[in-house]
Design a protein around this motif. Structure first.
Motif, PDB file in Angstrom:
ATOM      1  N   ASN A   1     -26.343  35.391   2.689  1.00  9.50           N
ATOM      2  CA  ASN A   1     -27.331  34.976   1.703  1.00  9.50           C
ATOM      3  C   ASN A   1     -27.719  36.216   0.894  1.00  9.50           C
ATOM      4  O   ASN A   1     -28.359  37.128   1.416  1.00  9.50           O
ATOM      5  CB  ASN A   1     -28.550  34.387   2.419  1.00  9.50           C
ATOM      6  CG  ASN A   1     -29.597  33.863   1.467  1.00  9.50           C
ATOM      7  OD1 ASN A   1     -29.730  34.334   0.342  1.00  9.50           O
ATOM      8  ND2 ASN A   1     -30.364  32.888   1.933  1.00  9.50           N
TER       9      ASN A   1
ATOM     10  N   THR B   1     -31.684  36.938   0.504  1.00 13.55           N
ATOM     11  CA  THR B   1     -32.448  37.509   1.624  1.00 13.55           C
ATOM     12  C   THR B   1     -31.712  38.676   2.280  1.00 13.55           C
ATOM     13  O   THR B   1     -32.247  39.291   3.196  1.00 13.55           O
ATOM     14  CB  THR B   1     -32.722  36.442   2.698  1.00 13.55           C
ATOM     15  OG1 THR B   1     -31.480  35.947   3.201  1.00 13.55           O
ATOM     16  CG2 THR B   1     -33.567  35.312   2.151  1.00 13.55           C
TER      17      THR B   1
ATOM     18  N   ASN C   1     -31.502  29.126 -10.810  1.00 14.21           N
ATOM     19  CA  ASN C   1     -32.145  29.920  -9.769  1.00 14.21           C
ATOM     20  C   ASN C   1     -31.564  29.633  -8.385  1.00 14.21           C
ATOM     21  O   ASN C   1     -32.201  29.902  -7.379  1.00 14.21           O
ATOM     22  CB  ASN C   1     -33.661  29.681  -9.772  1.00 14.21           C
ATOM     23  CG  ASN C   1     -34.012  28.219  -9.556  1.00 14.21           C
ATOM     24  OD1 ASN C   1     -33.148  27.354  -9.600  1.00 14.21           O
ATOM     25  ND2 ASN C   1     -35.282  27.950  -9.329  1.00 14.21           N
ATOM     26  N   ALA C   2     -30.350  29.068  -8.343  1.00 12.67           N
ATOM     27  CA  ALA C   2     -29.712  28.752  -7.067  1.00 12.67           C
ATOM     28  C   ALA C   2     -29.411  30.038  -6.301  1.00 12.67           C
ATOM     29  O   ALA C   2     -28.991  31.040  -6.872  1.00 12.67           O
ATOM     30  CB  ALA C   2     -28.426  27.969  -7.290  1.00 12.67           C
ATOM     31  N   VAL C   3     -29.633  29.972  -4.998  1.00 15.54           N
ATOM     32  CA  VAL C   3     -29.340  31.105  -4.125  1.00 15.54           C
ATOM     33  C   VAL C   3     -27.824  31.243  -4.008  1.00 15.54           C
ATOM     34  O   VAL C   3     -27.114  30.249  -3.845  1.00 15.54           O
ATOM     35  CB  VAL C   3     -29.966  30.877  -2.728  1.00 15.54           C
ATOM     36  CG1 VAL C   3     -29.564  31.972  -1.757  1.00 15.54           C
ATOM     37  CG2 VAL C   3     -31.477  30.777  -2.845  1.00 15.54           C
TER      38      VAL C   3
ATOM     39  N   SER D   1     -34.823  21.323   2.621  1.00 14.11           N
ATOM     40  CA  SER D   1     -36.077  21.790   2.009  1.00 14.11           C
ATOM     41  C   SER D   1     -36.005  21.803   0.482  1.00 14.11           C
ATOM     42  O   SER D   1     -36.973  22.136  -0.186  1.00 14.11           O
ATOM     43  CB  SER D   1     -36.425  23.189   2.523  1.00 14.11           C
ATOM     44  OG  SER D   1     -35.508  24.148   2.030  1.00 14.11           O
TER      45      SER D   1
ATOM     46  N   THR E   1     -33.826  23.650  -1.409  1.00 13.64           N
ATOM     47  CA  THR E   1     -33.375  24.928  -1.966  1.00 13.64           C
ATOM     48  C   THR E   1     -31.924  24.802  -2.408  1.00 13.64           C
ATOM     49  O   THR E   1     -31.044  24.532  -1.595  1.00 13.64           O
ATOM     50  CB  THR E   1     -33.499  26.056  -0.916  1.00 13.64           C
ATOM     51  OG1 THR E   1     -34.839  26.107  -0.451  1.00 13.64           O
ATOM     52  CG2 THR E   1     -33.084  27.388  -1.496  1.00 13.64           C
ATOM     53  N   ASP E   2     -31.681  24.982  -3.700  1.00 11.68           N
ATOM     54  CA  ASP E   2     -30.316  24.925  -4.217  1.00 11.68           C
ATOM     55  C   ASP E   2     -29.588  26.218  -3.903  1.00 11.68           C
ATOM     56  O   ASP E   2     -30.164  27.298  -3.942  1.00 11.68           O
ATOM     57  CB  ASP E   2     -30.322  24.736  -5.741  1.00 11.68           C
ATOM     58  CG  ASP E   2     -30.687  23.320  -6.143  1.00 11.68           C
ATOM     59  OD1 ASP E   2     -30.448  22.391  -5.352  1.00 11.68           O
ATOM     60  OD2 ASP E   2     -31.216  23.156  -7.255  1.00 11.68           O
ATOM     61  N   PHE E   3     -28.315  26.085  -3.579  1.00 13.41           N
ATOM     62  CA  PHE E   3     -27.485  27.267  -3.381  1.00 13.41           C
ATOM     63  C   PHE E   3     -26.062  26.962  -3.811  1.00 13.41           C
ATOM     64  O   PHE E   3     -25.667  25.799  -3.915  1.00 13.41           O
ATOM     65  CB  PHE E   3     -27.522  27.749  -1.915  1.00 13.41           C
ATOM     66  CG  PHE E   3     -26.995  26.749  -0.918  1.00 13.41           C
ATOM     67  CD1 PHE E   3     -25.633  26.623  -0.660  1.00 13.41           C
ATOM     68  CD2 PHE E   3     -27.881  25.940  -0.223  1.00 13.41           C
ATOM     69  CE1 PHE E   3     -25.164  25.708   0.264  1.00 13.41           C
ATOM     70  CE2 PHE E   3     -27.415  25.016   0.698  1.00 13.41           C
ATOM     71  CZ  PHE E   3     -26.049  24.900   0.947  1.00 13.41           C
TER      72      PHE E   3
ATOM     73  N   MET F   1     -31.791  24.616   4.297  1.00 15.84           N
ATOM     74  CA  MET F   1     -32.064  24.895   2.884  1.00 15.84           C
ATOM     75  C   MET F   1     -31.908  23.625   2.052  1.00 15.84           C
ATOM     76  O   MET F   1     -32.724  23.348   1.172  1.00 15.84           O
ATOM     77  CB  MET F   1     -31.124  26.002   2.371  1.00 15.84           C
ATOM     78  CG  MET F   1     -31.450  27.388   2.927  1.00 15.84           C
ATOM     79  SD  MET F   1     -30.208  28.638   2.511  1.00 15.84           S
ATOM     80  CE  MET F   1     -30.471  28.821   0.734  1.00 15.84           C
TER      81      MET F   1
END
Length: 196
Positions: free
Chosen positions: A23, A26, A9-11, A41, A43-45, A38
């Motif tokens: 991104n 978004t 579910n990585a961005v 917090s 959030t994986d990307f 990110m």
């Protein structure tokens, strides 16, 4: 090398030739500061070059670290950086990523325990408590120095730069008598030495 696979579910972030980061989750352009937030917090990307589809996540994360270091947030000591560079091409190179990852994971696990111990020992604002303790230490040091030079306060000296000179408390009668006795004994020794 042990490359960590991105979470499913990585961005997805795309980097365009004009160096802009997009991104896809978004549908907005983002900055390195946004990506840093990110990471912080959780959030994986993953970052892909928009033209070649090459995974450039490592390069972008390194760039974020570089930017943070340039802001004055020096997290990586110079000796650490030098040692890290020495490992490139070394026979130990294969072991370094796993070791660093393991060490940082353990540091992360211990971080919360360390914070709670700090709060327990120093209160809600540990840095204010440390400053207060440093001020108390300096005051005690000044008081100790006055003991070794009791006449400094009467001669206009008294303290050290940055410390307020407190009026000397009246010595207790026993202390005064002890000083008189010591002075008398010293005078007798001087007289004895002078007469020889």
């Amino acid at each position: 090398m042990s490359d960590e696979k991105p979470a499913q579910n990585a961005v997805v972030i795309k980097k365009y030739a004009n160096r802009r980061l997009y991104n896809t989750a978004t549908s907005t352009y983002v900055t390195l500061d946004d990506l840093s937030s990110m990471v912080k917090s959780g959030t994986d990307f993953v970052v892909f070059d928009a033209k070649t589809s090459e995974d450039i996540t490592r390069s972008v994360l390194t760039q974020i670290i570089f930017e943070e270091e340039n802001k004055g947030t020096n997290l990586l000591p110079i000796n650490f950086l030098r040692q890290l560079i020495r490992f490139y091409g070394d026979s130990m190179q294969a072991f370094v990523p796993g070791f660093l990852e393991f060490s940082l994971e353990n540091l992360g696990k211990e971080q919360e325990k360390f914070r709670s111990q700090l709060m327990e020992a120093w209160g809600a604002d540990p840095f204010k408590a440390m400053q207060d303790q440093a001020a108390r230490n300096m005051s005690m040091f000044s008081d100790a120095m006055r003991v070794f030079n009791p006449f400094a306060s009467t001669m206009g000296g008294g303290g050290f730069p940055g410390t307020a000179s407190k009026p000397a408390a009246a010595p207790a009668k026993d202390d005064l008598q002890a000083l008189k006795d010591q002075l008398s004994a010293m005078q007798q020794k001087i007289d004895t030495l002078a007469s020889k």
